[in-house]
Design a protein around this motif. Structure first.
Motif, PDB file in Angstrom:
ATOM      1  N   TYR A  46       4.382  22.191 -23.239  1.00 44.67           N
ATOM      2  CA  TYR A  46       5.269  21.415 -24.110  1.00 44.67           C
ATOM      3  C   TYR A  46       5.573  20.055 -23.506  1.00 44.67           C
ATOM      4  O   TYR A  46       5.664  19.049 -24.216  1.00 44.67           O
ATOM      5  CB  TYR A  46       6.587  22.165 -24.338  1.00 44.67           C
ATOM      6  N   VAL A  47       5.714  20.019 -22.183  1.00 38.80           N
ATOM      7  CA  VAL A  47       6.091  18.776 -21.512  1.00 38.80           C
ATOM      8  C   VAL A  47       4.888  17.865 -21.294  1.00 38.80           C
ATOM      9  O   VAL A  47       4.949  16.659 -21.540  1.00 38.80           O
ATOM     10  CB  VAL A  47       6.774  19.082 -20.160  1.00 38.80           C
ATOM     11  N   PHE A  48       3.775  18.450 -20.844  1.00 40.08           N
ATOM     12  CA  PHE A  48       2.647  17.635 -20.406  1.00 40.08           C
ATOM     13  C   PHE A  48       1.467  17.586 -21.381  1.00 40.08           C
ATOM     14  O   PHE A  48       0.647  16.673 -21.316  1.00 40.08           O
ATOM     15  CB  PHE A  48       2.131  18.142 -19.048  1.00 40.08           C
ATOM     16  N   SER A  49       1.358  18.563 -22.293  1.00 40.13           N
ATOM     17  CA  SER A  49       0.166  18.601 -23.157  1.00 40.13           C
ATOM     18  C   SER A  49       0.502  19.306 -24.473  1.00 40.13           C
ATOM     19  O   SER A  49       0.059  20.433 -24.721  1.00 40.13           O
ATOM     20  CB  SER A  49      -0.976  19.323 -22.429  1.00 40.13           C
ATOM     21  N   LEU A  50       1.253  18.616 -25.330  1.00 42.95           N
ATOM     22  CA  LEU A  50       1.701  19.208 -26.585  1.00 42.95           C
ATOM     23  C   LEU A  50       0.528  19.526 -27.515  1.00 42.95           C
ATOM     24  O   LEU A  50       0.616  20.439 -28.335  1.00 42.95           O
ATOM     25  CB  LEU A  50       2.678  18.253 -27.279  1.00 42.95           C
ATOM     26  N   ASP A  51      -0.562  18.778 -27.369  1.00 43.96           N
ATOM     27  CA  ASP A  51      -1.720  19.034 -28.224  1.00 43.96           C
ATOM     28  C   ASP A  51      -2.281  20.432 -28.013  1.00 43.96           C
ATOM     29  O   ASP A  51      -2.715  21.106 -28.954  1.00 43.96           O
ATOM     30  CB  ASP A  51      -2.811  17.977 -27.994  1.00 43.96           C
ATOM     31  N   LYS A  52      -2.220  20.916 -26.767  1.00 43.96           N
ATOM     32  CA  LYS A  52      -2.723  22.264 -26.486  1.00 43.96           C
ATOM     33  C   LYS A  52      -1.798  23.327 -27.078  1.00 43.96           C
ATOM     34  O   LYS A  52      -2.249  24.428 -27.436  1.00 43.96           O
ATOM     35  CB  LYS A  52      -2.898  22.450 -24.983  1.00 43.96           C
ATOM     36  N   VAL A  53      -0.508  23.021 -27.186  1.00 44.34           N
ATOM     37  CA  VAL A  53       0.421  23.952 -27.840  1.00 44.34           C
ATOM     38  C   VAL A  53       0.044  24.099 -29.314  1.00 44.34           C
ATOM     39  O   VAL A  53       0.055  25.204 -29.867  1.00 44.34           O
ATOM     40  CB  VAL A  53       1.880  23.461 -27.708  1.00 44.34           C
ATOM     41  N   LEU A  54      -0.307  22.985 -29.955  1.00 43.74           N
ATOM     42  CA  LEU A  54      -0.695  23.036 -31.363  1.00 43.74           C
ATOM     43  C   LEU A  54      -1.971  23.852 -31.563  1.00 43.74           C
ATOM     44  O   LEU A  54      -2.085  24.624 -32.521  1.00 43.74           O
ATOM     45  CB  LEU A  54      -0.889  21.617 -31.909  1.00 43.74           C
ATOM     46  N   LEU A  83       7.321  29.183 -31.243  1.00 43.54           N
ATOM     47  CA  LEU A  83       6.497  28.083 -30.733  1.00 43.54           C
ATOM     48  C   LEU A  83       6.630  26.849 -31.629  1.00 43.54           C
ATOM     49  O   LEU A  83       6.746  25.716 -31.143  1.00 43.54           O
ATOM     50  CB  LEU A  83       5.032  28.509 -30.646  1.00 43.54           C
ATOM     51  N   LEU A  84       6.609  27.065 -32.957  1.00 43.85           N
ATOM     52  CA  LEU A  84       6.770  25.956 -33.898  1.00 43.85           C
ATOM     53  C   LEU A  84       8.149  25.329 -33.763  1.00 43.85           C
ATOM     54  O   LEU A  84       8.290  24.093 -33.803  1.00 43.85           O
ATOM     55  CB  LEU A  84       6.558  26.455 -35.325  1.00 43.85           C
ATOM     56  N   ALA A  85       9.170  26.165 -33.598  1.00 39.19           N
ATOM     57  CA  ALA A  85      10.525  25.649 -33.422  1.00 39.19           C
ATOM     58  C   ALA A  85      10.610  24.806 -32.158  1.00 39.19           C
ATOM     59  O   ALA A  85      11.269  23.755 -32.136  1.00 39.19           O
ATOM     60  CB  ALA A  85      11.525  26.801 -33.367  1.00 39.19           C
ATOM     61  N   GLY A  86       9.933  25.245 -31.107  1.00 39.52           N
ATOM     62  CA  GLY A  86       9.910  24.476 -29.867  1.00 39.52           C
ATOM     63  C   GLY A  86       9.239  23.120 -30.045  1.00 39.52           C
ATOM     64  O   GLY A  86       9.705  22.101 -29.521  1.00 39.52           O
TER      65      GLY A  86
END
Length: 485
Positions: A46-54, A83-86
């Motif tokens: 979430y902090v360093f690579s939000l694209d990977k969370v998506l 995860l979406l809420a985050g």
């Protein structure tokens, strides 16, 4: 120095995670601590690579499990909705801190309609019969649309991420397909069991079929992508065959109709029929339906073929409004929604309230064997009529507006795109969305992560290609520039 600090921080965090895990395992006698590394890893993403969370969300969405409804009627799908809420929280924090978002995305016609939808949703939440339920519904829409559409469009600035997102979802969906077929096989592929064998991943075969229809369209598109290795093309063919078998075995009639509708639009596009003519034809057909609806219903009432395990009979049962319980219950829900609308035509009863207030609007003559007096069996089974009852005429018009806008933007982008990849992907996203909104006349799933993520991400694909990729001679030019930066 910066790299050294980051490496040191990583080792310190890893040591802390191991120490905490050992402490809880030894002292507290709980093994839940072994989940801590995964939790910390996701938080770091979430902090360093939000694209990977998506991308992780795309993979996990088909695999998420719906929990029973908790107090207030809010259903939670784990692990995707948290995860979406985050992602929503991180997006808002970054927006406040950086005060910057790509203006091409924020000013896109699809984005503008979404702003209007949110605005009207806030107004109807204030006037709602059940404000708390409507507020929860509004917040859930925020964490569906902002990550999947707004951050999705940002993610898709890198054109490779479009394919990654699509195939991550397909990978998760294929796992569900194998599970569903194995359970279905254990029951002899019976037509009745096809309604629930995808549980707990999908509530029923209609949501499952809608997801399959979207990704069949997107999967077919990759058969025509240029410069694809033979091994990858074989992989696409295998995936497509799996999805086709799955949709046939789903016995979901609405998803079959949506694919036929998407094929009809594709034929119009290939014949180079202009958008305005397609729109006029659609309006005329709708007008004819309402003009001759009594004659149509009289004709349909002569069909008494119920849904069954036989595919031919299942297709014939689509127009049975005499004995088919599923079709009759939809008519009951629609009639209830229309009566609700007539009582509150402007503001409706409030977003997300239909399932809690429709019971008194049922008429005994319309009830079926699957109706309940308490009216606790779900939504209105229509994206359009359901919204009409909950958010009045303006809300329903906004649903129609977004369909018109994404169709127009998608087809116009397809026509002006200078590279083949953009043409194929934007057309596929447009057809997939059109198919879903045709399906949406019979069901509504945008209040669930299972369909909200695919639908809003398809709109993000249209927006991203329109804004960043259609004018490029080389589809991957943007990606090469971003990688150098």
């Amino acid at each position: 120095m910066s790299k050294l600090v980051k490496t040191a921080a990583l080792y310190v965090i890893a040591a802390l995670v191991v120490a905490i895990g050992l402490f809880f395992t030894i002292k507290k006698d709980t093994y839940l601590a072994f989940a801590l590394p995964a939790v910390v890893g996701i938080l770091m993403l979430y902090v360093f690579s939000l694209d990977k969370v998506l991308l992780l969300i795309a993979f996990l969405t088909p695999l998420s499990i719906n929990l029973d409804k908790i107090t207030g009627g809010l259903a939670v799908s784990l692990p995707v909705e948290p995860l979406l809420a985050g992602v929503l929280v991180v997006f808002i924090a970054k927006l406040i801190y950086e005060k910057n978002f790509d203006y091409k995305i924020s000013r896109h016609p699809i984005s503008i309609v979404i702003y209007l939808m949110f605005t009207w949703m806030i107004i109807t939440t204030v006037t709602s019969e059940m404000p708390i339920v409507s507020l929860k519904f509004f917040v859930s829409r925020l964490w569906f649309i902002i990550p999947a559409y707004f951050l999705g469009a940002e993610l898709f600035k890198n054109p490779k991420n479009i394919s990654r997102f699509i195939w991550f979802y397909i990978a998760g969906l294929i796992i569900v397909v194998f599970y569903t077929i194995s359970v279905h096989a254990s029951h002899g592929f019976d037509g009745d069991t096809a309604h629930w064998v995808m549980s707990p991943f999908y509530n029923d075969h209609t949501a499952y079929g809608a997801a399959l229809a979207i990704y069949i369209v997107l999967c077919v598109a990759y058969l025509f992508m240029p410069n694809m290795k033979s091994s990858r093309r074989i992989g696409v063919i295998i995936a497509l065959c799996i999805l086709i078998v799955a949709i046939i075995l789903s016995f979901c009639r609405a998803s079959w109709i949506s694919l036929i509708a998407a094929l009809g639009v594709l034929i119009c596009v290939l014949l180079k029929i202009k958008f305005k003519y397609i729109a006029v034809i659609s309006v005329v057909l709708i007008g004819l339906f309402f003009t001759f609806q009594q004659q149509i219903f009289d004709s349909l009432s002569k069909n008494d073929q119920d849904a069954s395990g036989n595919i031919a009979e299942n297709i014939q049962s689509m127009t049975n409004i005499t004995t088919d319980a599923s079709n009759l219950e939809r008519i009951n829900r629609w009639n209830s929604a229309i009566r609700m609308f007539k009582e509150r035509p402007l503001f409706g009863w409030g977003p997300g309230t239909y399932q809690f207030v429709y019971a008194p609007f049922q008429e005994s003559k319309n009830k079926t064997i699957i109706s309940t007096n308490s009216g606790d069996m779900g939504n209105a089974h229509s994206e359009y009529i359901g919204t009409l009852s909950e958010q009045g005429v303006p809300g329903a018009l906004l649903v129609v507006t977004i369909v018109v806008v994404f169709m127009y933007c998608g087809l116009m982008t397809y026509r002006r795109a200078k590279n083949r990849e953009s043409k194929i992907l934007v057309l596929a996203a447009t057809l997939a969305l059109f198919g879903y909104y045709i399906h949406g006349t019979l069901n509504n799933f945008l209040d669930t992560d299972k369909l909200a993520v695919p639908v809003w991400s398809c709109m993000a694909i249209i927006t991203a290609i329109d804004c960043f990729h259609a004018d490029k001679e080389n589809f991957y030019e943007t990606n090469e520039l971003s990688e150098r930066q």
